[in-house]
Scaffold this motif. Structure first.
Motif, PDB file in Angstrom:
ATOM      1  N   GLU A  44      43.534  28.799 146.368  1.00 30.41           N
ATOM      2  CA  GLU A  44      42.448  27.765 145.421  1.00 30.41           C
ATOM      3  C   GLU A  44      41.666  28.817 144.569  1.00 30.41           C
ATOM      4  O   GLU A  44      41.486  28.630 143.343  1.00 30.41           O
ATOM      5  CB  GLU A  44      41.515  27.083 146.284  1.00 30.41           C
ATOM      6  CG  GLU A  44      40.763  26.350 145.392  1.00 30.41           C
ATOM      7  CD  GLU A  44      41.188  25.163 144.767  1.00 30.41           C
ATOM      8  OE1 GLU A  44      40.606  24.457 143.799  1.00 30.41           O
ATOM      9  OE2 GLU A  44      42.465  25.215 144.627  1.00 30.41           O
ATOM     10  N   ILE A  45      41.361  30.006 145.189  1.00 30.29           N
ATOM     11  CA  ILE A  45      40.667  31.079 144.488  1.00 30.29           C
ATOM     12  C   ILE A  45      41.608  31.416 143.112  1.00 30.29           C
ATOM     13  O   ILE A  45      41.050  31.708 142.007  1.00 30.29           O
ATOM     14  CB  ILE A  45      40.241  32.214 145.374  1.00 30.29           C
ATOM     15  CG1 ILE A  45      39.150  31.859 146.057  1.00 30.29           C
ATOM     16  CG2 ILE A  45      39.863  33.575 144.247  1.00 30.29           C
ATOM     17  CD1 ILE A  45      38.712  32.614 147.346  1.00 30.29           C
ATOM     18  N   THR A  46      42.814  31.449 143.452  1.00 32.43           N
ATOM     19  CA  THR A  46      43.695  32.034 142.303  1.00 32.43           C
ATOM     20  C   THR A  46      43.866  31.213 141.408  1.00 32.43           C
ATOM     21  O   THR A  46      43.638  31.386 140.172  1.00 32.43           O
ATOM     22  CB  THR A  46      45.035  32.632 142.993  1.00 32.43           C
ATOM     23  OG1 THR A  46      44.957  33.416 143.949  1.00 32.43           O
ATOM     24  CG2 THR A  46      46.235  32.777 141.983  1.00 32.43           C
ATOM     25  N   ARG A  47      44.061  29.914 141.610  1.00 36.54           N
ATOM     26  CA  ARG A  47      44.163  28.868 140.814  1.00 36.54           C
ATOM     27  C   ARG A  47      42.753  28.693 139.991  1.00 36.54           C
ATOM     28  O   ARG A  47      42.794  28.278 138.770  1.00 36.54           O
ATOM     29  CB  ARG A  47      44.021  27.323 141.450  1.00 36.54           C
ATOM     30  CG  ARG A  47      44.554  26.257 140.645  1.00 36.54           C
ATOM     31  CD  ARG A  47      44.719  25.038 141.513  1.00 36.54           C
ATOM     32  NE  ARG A  47      43.523  24.249 141.987  1.00 36.54           N
ATOM     33  CZ  ARG A  47      42.954  23.493 141.375  1.00 36.54           C
ATOM     34  NH1 ARG A  47      43.410  22.953 140.241  1.00 36.54           N
ATOM     35  NH2 ARG A  47      41.939  22.979 142.009  1.00 36.54           N
ATOM     36  N   ALA A  53      40.589  32.088 133.222  1.00 38.12           N
ATOM     37  CA  ALA A  53      41.034  33.088 132.275  1.00 38.12           C
ATOM     38  C   ALA A  53      41.283  32.176 131.020  1.00 38.12           C
ATOM     39  O   ALA A  53      41.372  32.595 129.794  1.00 38.12           O
ATOM     40  CB  ALA A  53      42.220  33.884 132.776  1.00 38.12           C
ATOM     41  N   GLN A  54      42.083  30.941 131.441  1.00 39.19           N
ATOM     42  CA  GLN A  54      42.397  30.234 130.274  1.00 39.19           C
ATOM     43  C   GLN A  54      41.390  29.660 129.417  1.00 39.19           C
ATOM     44  O   GLN A  54      41.265  29.691 128.303  1.00 39.19           O
ATOM     45  CB  GLN A  54      43.219  29.004 130.762  1.00 39.19           C
ATOM     46  CG  GLN A  54      44.511  29.358 131.524  1.00 39.19           C
ATOM     47  CD  GLN A  54      45.384  28.216 132.040  1.00 39.19           C
ATOM     48  OE1 GLN A  54      44.643  26.810 131.871  1.00 39.19           O
ATOM     49  NE2 GLN A  54      46.566  28.235 132.586  1.00 39.19           N
ATOM     50  N   LYS A  55      40.187  29.381 129.913  1.00 44.34           N
ATOM     51  CA  LYS A  55      39.120  28.771 129.374  1.00 44.34           C
ATOM     52  C   LYS A  55      38.467  29.980 128.613  1.00 44.34           C
ATOM     53  O   LYS A  55      37.756  29.586 127.663  1.00 44.34           O
ATOM     54  CB  LYS A  55      38.071  27.907 130.742  1.00 44.34           C
ATOM     55  CG  LYS A  55      38.562  26.648 130.786  1.00 44.34           C
ATOM     56  CD  LYS A  55      37.761  25.858 131.854  1.00 44.34           C
ATOM     57  CE  LYS A  55      38.302  24.614 132.158  1.00 44.34           C
ATOM     58  NZ  LYS A  55      37.750  23.683 130.986  1.00 44.34           N
ATOM     59  N   GLN A  56      38.426  31.033 129.112  1.00 42.37           N
ATOM     60  CA  GLN A  56      37.680  32.161 128.475  1.00 42.37           C
ATOM     61  C   GLN A  56      38.640  32.633 127.330  1.00 42.37           C
ATOM     62  O   GLN A  56      37.797  32.933 126.193  1.00 42.37           O
ATOM     63  CB  GLN A  56      37.637  33.481 129.654  1.00 42.37           C
ATOM     64  CG  GLN A  56      37.082  34.565 128.763  1.00 42.37           C
ATOM     65  CD  GLN A  56      35.541  34.253 128.539  1.00 42.37           C
ATOM     66  OE1 GLN A  56      34.722  33.933 129.450  1.00 42.37           O
ATOM     67  NE2 GLN A  56      35.135  34.588 127.318  1.00 42.37           N
ATOM     68  N   ALA A  57      40.041  32.493 127.282  1.00 47.35           N
ATOM     69  CA  ALA A  57      40.610  32.734 126.140  1.00 47.35           C
ATOM     70  C   ALA A  57      40.568  31.720 125.182  1.00 47.35           C
ATOM     71  O   ALA A  57      40.272  32.113 123.881  1.00 47.35           O
ATOM     72  CB  ALA A  57      42.252  32.613 126.638  1.00 47.35           C
TER      73      ALA A  57
END
Length: 68
Positions: A44-47, A53-57
């Protein structure tokens, strides 16, 4: 055969992680159950990290457009 929305294991929530409550009493769990929870929580942490990361991008791309 019925449609299973959780057929893809990468999306299926782990039962142990779903039932885990931060701060709960762990004294009744076996070593195997604790190991299962640790594994589920790591997944879950990895997810969460991937989604962050996607949202930051996306945010960075939007910021670049508006600053230009």
């Amino acid at each position: 055969m019925a449609f299973d929305p959780f057929a893809d294991e990468t999306v299926r929530p782990q039962a142990q992680a779903r039932n885990h409550v931060v701060g709960q009493d762990l004294s009744t769990l076996s070593i195997e159950e604790i190991d299962e929870r640790i594994a589920a929580l790591r997944q879950e942490i990895t997810r969460l990290e991937q989604m962050r990361a996607q949202k930051q991008a996306s945010k960075s791309a939007a910021d670049a457009v508006f600053k230009a």
